[in-house]
Write an enzyme that holds these catalytic residues in place. Structure first.
Site, PDB file in Angstrom:
ATOM      1  N   LYS A 193       0.845  -1.202   0.000  1.00  0.00           N
ATOM      2  CA  LYS A 193       0.000   0.000   0.000  1.00  0.00           C
ATOM      3  C   LYS A 193       0.877   1.249   0.000  1.00  0.00           C
ATOM      4  O   LYS A 193       1.938   1.261   0.641  1.00  0.00           O
ATOM      5  CB  LYS A 193      -0.889  -0.034   1.252  1.00  0.00           C
ATOM      6  CG  LYS A 193      -1.953   1.041   1.308  1.00  0.00           C
ATOM      7  CD  LYS A 193      -2.821   0.868   2.557  1.00  0.00           C
ATOM      8  CE  LYS A 193      -3.884   1.932   2.673  1.00  0.00           C
ATOM      9  NZ  LYS A 193      -4.730   1.766   3.882  1.00  0.00           N
ATOM     10  N   SER A 232      -9.699  -0.510   7.284  1.00  0.00           N
ATOM     11  CA  SER A 232      -9.147  -0.289   5.944  1.00  0.00           C
ATOM     12  C   SER A 232      -8.488  -1.506   5.287  1.00  0.00           C
ATOM     13  O   SER A 232      -8.146  -1.446   4.109  1.00  0.00           O
ATOM     14  CB  SER A 232      -8.150   0.863   5.970  1.00  0.00           C
ATOM     15  OG  SER A 232      -8.830   2.086   6.003  1.00  0.00           O
ATOM     16  N   SER A 255      -9.636   1.862   3.138  1.00  0.00           N
ATOM     17  CA  SER A 255      -8.781   2.613   2.249  1.00  0.00           C
ATOM     18  C   SER A 255      -7.775   1.748   1.472  1.00  0.00           C
ATOM     19  O   SER A 255      -7.190   2.231   0.504  1.00  0.00           O
ATOM     20  CB  SER A 255      -8.019   3.660   3.053  1.00  0.00           C
ATOM     21  OG  SER A 255      -7.115   3.037   3.931  1.00  0.00           O
TER      22      SER A 255
END
Lengths: 482, 95
Positions: free
Chosen positions: A79, A178, A154
């Site tokens: 990420k 997330s 997210s």
């Protein structure tokens, strides 16, 4: 798509180690798939050269009879809020669009030492603030199964890249859901480890008392193998602790005699019918396989969302104060003097949702409101933590939906941004209490979109969650409807 | 609770953010909505509950006081918006 890419991570590692396929071949296939899926917008940066070099290194070790490490040159993604030395790390923000970290996050060092080939940095909500991966400076992520829908957030790029078989596993971060919510929306497995099990050094901070890095994979064992690599005491993160298990990936699927707690607050009358149906079926399947189902209660459940948005916004406002346009990142020097640099850089560099969180955070921390909001929420936090711990005293895991619905339509909730906060209702209490939780697919809704089941465990009891979820996976055959 | 325009402006200044008129209007509505939602907290009795800032009970974690190599100056300065040789350039802060 190259069929090799559909293997679970554990199989891919075995295939490389036994020379059935080379790590370079897998990495090339992965890079090809990423190019093929460009439209999904899962990646902000692709690092082909360094990925192929890492894969070649693993292949070389294997050829010489050496140990290529537990990930053996297999391609994974990270990420884009996790620092990678020499590879830009943007947090999906205009503010950091050109920021190249001079160091690796400890988990990235661990991945590299494990021999992983890091093929790229995944798209996300800016500074990890969002539930749809729509708040990205680099454009929204589109759900692999249905492009008109979001991938969750997210860590939407990570979950979607794993679902689309672009990579074998990925790292996400989870402050209020997330990792788990995008895992649910994309039909993959995702673990938020116990707070402090995985080092946060190099994770660009959102809310430090809630943030945790964790893995996303297509199988439960893939997540366990990743956790083997990720969990260690790190002198660079004073909150990190030694792991209690030597290995996670050797877990034996087990459900017989395990006690599952269902809190009545988890299933309100208003719950989406498909989600209710799938969760009921999943719990019935586990009960059929020998689990003992108990009813329990989390009285403060309804106050968790408010608690989360007070605490996480307060911490975010404080953490994001460092972005001042002086040492790195976006800098607007068109004004007059130092203060102007702060104002103009922050105003021009942050997106709307980030500004909302900073405003909310500074509001609840500001003079006159601190006791009413921040202190109050910190006290409710104590209660939530106690209640989850109490419920788990009599149970091996609590089970609830990961999210109140399947992936929502893109753009639908951007007009009413507080509506999107409700997506986090099942996931935020887990961060507030610091507990581990695993989301696994438990079938699909009427439109064929995946639904996630969340298993919440006692602190540091990840292995138990893997056993239970692994058994569930055996019952359902992974993604299959139960 | 209604959050006023004046408060929005005060909070924005605390966060070093400039807001347009439209953003101020939006932020008034947003913060008013959030504080309304935060009323959920009032329903919880916390009279005898201590606050939790952090879920761990660790304090003062120390590591050995051992010198280790630091970052290369150039590697850090590579991200500088403006630099001059070995330094960051910033406007004069002290008159």
């Amino acid at each position: 798509m190259n069929n090799l890419l559909q293997m679970p991570l554990t199989e891919a590692v075995k295939a490389v180690k036994s020379k059935k396929v080379s790590a370079v071949e897998l990495t090339r296939a992965s890079l090809g798939r990423i190019a093929e899926c460009k439209e999904l917008n899962n990646f902000i940066t692709v690092c082909a050269e360094s990925a192929l070099a890492a894969a070649a290194e693993a292949d070389k070790k294997i050829a010489l009879g050496g140990d290529p490490g537990p990930l053996a040159g297999v391609p994974v993604a990270v990420k884009d809020n996790i620092s990678t030395k020499g590879i830009r790390t943007t947090c999906a923000s205009k503010f950091l669009q050109n920021y190249v970290p001079p160091f690796d996050a400890s988990v990235v060092t661990a991945l590299r030492n494990a021999g992983a080939s890091i093929v790229g940095k995944t798209n996300m909500d800016e500074f990890a603030m969002g539930s749809g991966s729509e708040n990205s400076y680099f454009g929204a992520v589109k759900n692999f199964r249905e492009r008109s829908r979001v991938a969750g957030g997210s860590s939407g790029g990570s979950a979607n890249a794993v679902a689309a078989c672009e990579v074998f596993a990925a790292l996400g971060s989870d402050t209020g859901g997330s990792i788990r919510q995008p895992a649910a929306y994309c039909g993959v497995a995702g673990l938020k480890p116990t707070y402090s099990l995985v080092s946060r050094y190099g994770l660009i901070a959102f809310a430090s008392s809630l943030d945790q890095i964790g893995p996303l994979g297509r199988t439960v064992r893939d997540c366990a193998l990743m956790l083997d690599v990720l969990a260690f005491a790190d002198p660079r993160d004073s909150t990190s602790v030694p792991r209690p298990q030597k290995t996670y990936s050797d877990f034996v699927p087990r459900v017989k005699g395990k006690r599952i707690g269902i809190a009545k607050e988890f299933f309100p009358d208003t719950l989406n019918a498909d989600v209710r149906k799938r969760l009921n079926a999943a719990v019935a399947a586990l009960e059929g396989a020998g689990a003992v189902v108990k009813e329990t209660s989390i009285k403060s459940f309804n106050a968790a969302l408010a608690t989360y948005y007070v605490l996480s916004s307060a911490e975010a406002a404080s953490n994001l104060a460092r972005f001042d346009g002086i040492k790195y990142g976006y800098s607007d020097r068109s004004g007059d003097g130092l203060t102007d640099i702060y104002f103009k850089s922050r105003t021009g560099g942050f997106g709307d949702e980030v500004k909302r969180r900073i405003m909310t955070g500074n509001y609840v921390l500001s003079s006159g409101y601190y006791d009413a909001y921040y202190l109050k929420a910190s006290k409710v936090r104590t209660l939530i933590k106690r209640e989850y711990e109490d419920a788990l005293r009599d149970c091996d895991a609590l089970i609830c939906p990961t999210a109140p619905s399947s992936a929502f339509k893109a753009g639908k909730k951007t007009s009413d941004h507080t509506q999107v906060y409700l997506e986090d209702v099942y996931t935020v209490p887990v961060n507030i209490a610091g507990l581990p939780a695993l989301s696994v697919p438990c079938g699909t809704d009427g439109g064929g979109m995946p639904i996630g089941m969340q298993l919440i465990g006692k602190a540091f009891d990840e292995k138990n969650l893997f056993e239970l979820a692994g058994a569930f996976e055996e019952i359902t055959g992974g993604n299959a409807d139960v | 609770m209604k959050v006023t325009r004046k408060e929005v402006e005060r909070i924005a200044a605390l966060g070093r953010l400039e807001l347009s008129e439209e953003q101020k209007r939006e932020m008034e509505a947003h913060l008013s909505g959030m504080t309304e939602h935060f009323k959920m907290l009032d329903a919880v009795d916390t009279s005898s509950v201590p606050p939790t800032a952090h879920i761990l009970d660790k304090v003062n974690v120390l590591r050995p006081d051992k010198a280790e190599p630091s970052f290369e100056r150039d590697a850090l300065l590579a991200n500088a918006p403006e630099r001059d040789g070995e330094c960051y350039i910033v406007p004069r802060a002290v008159e």
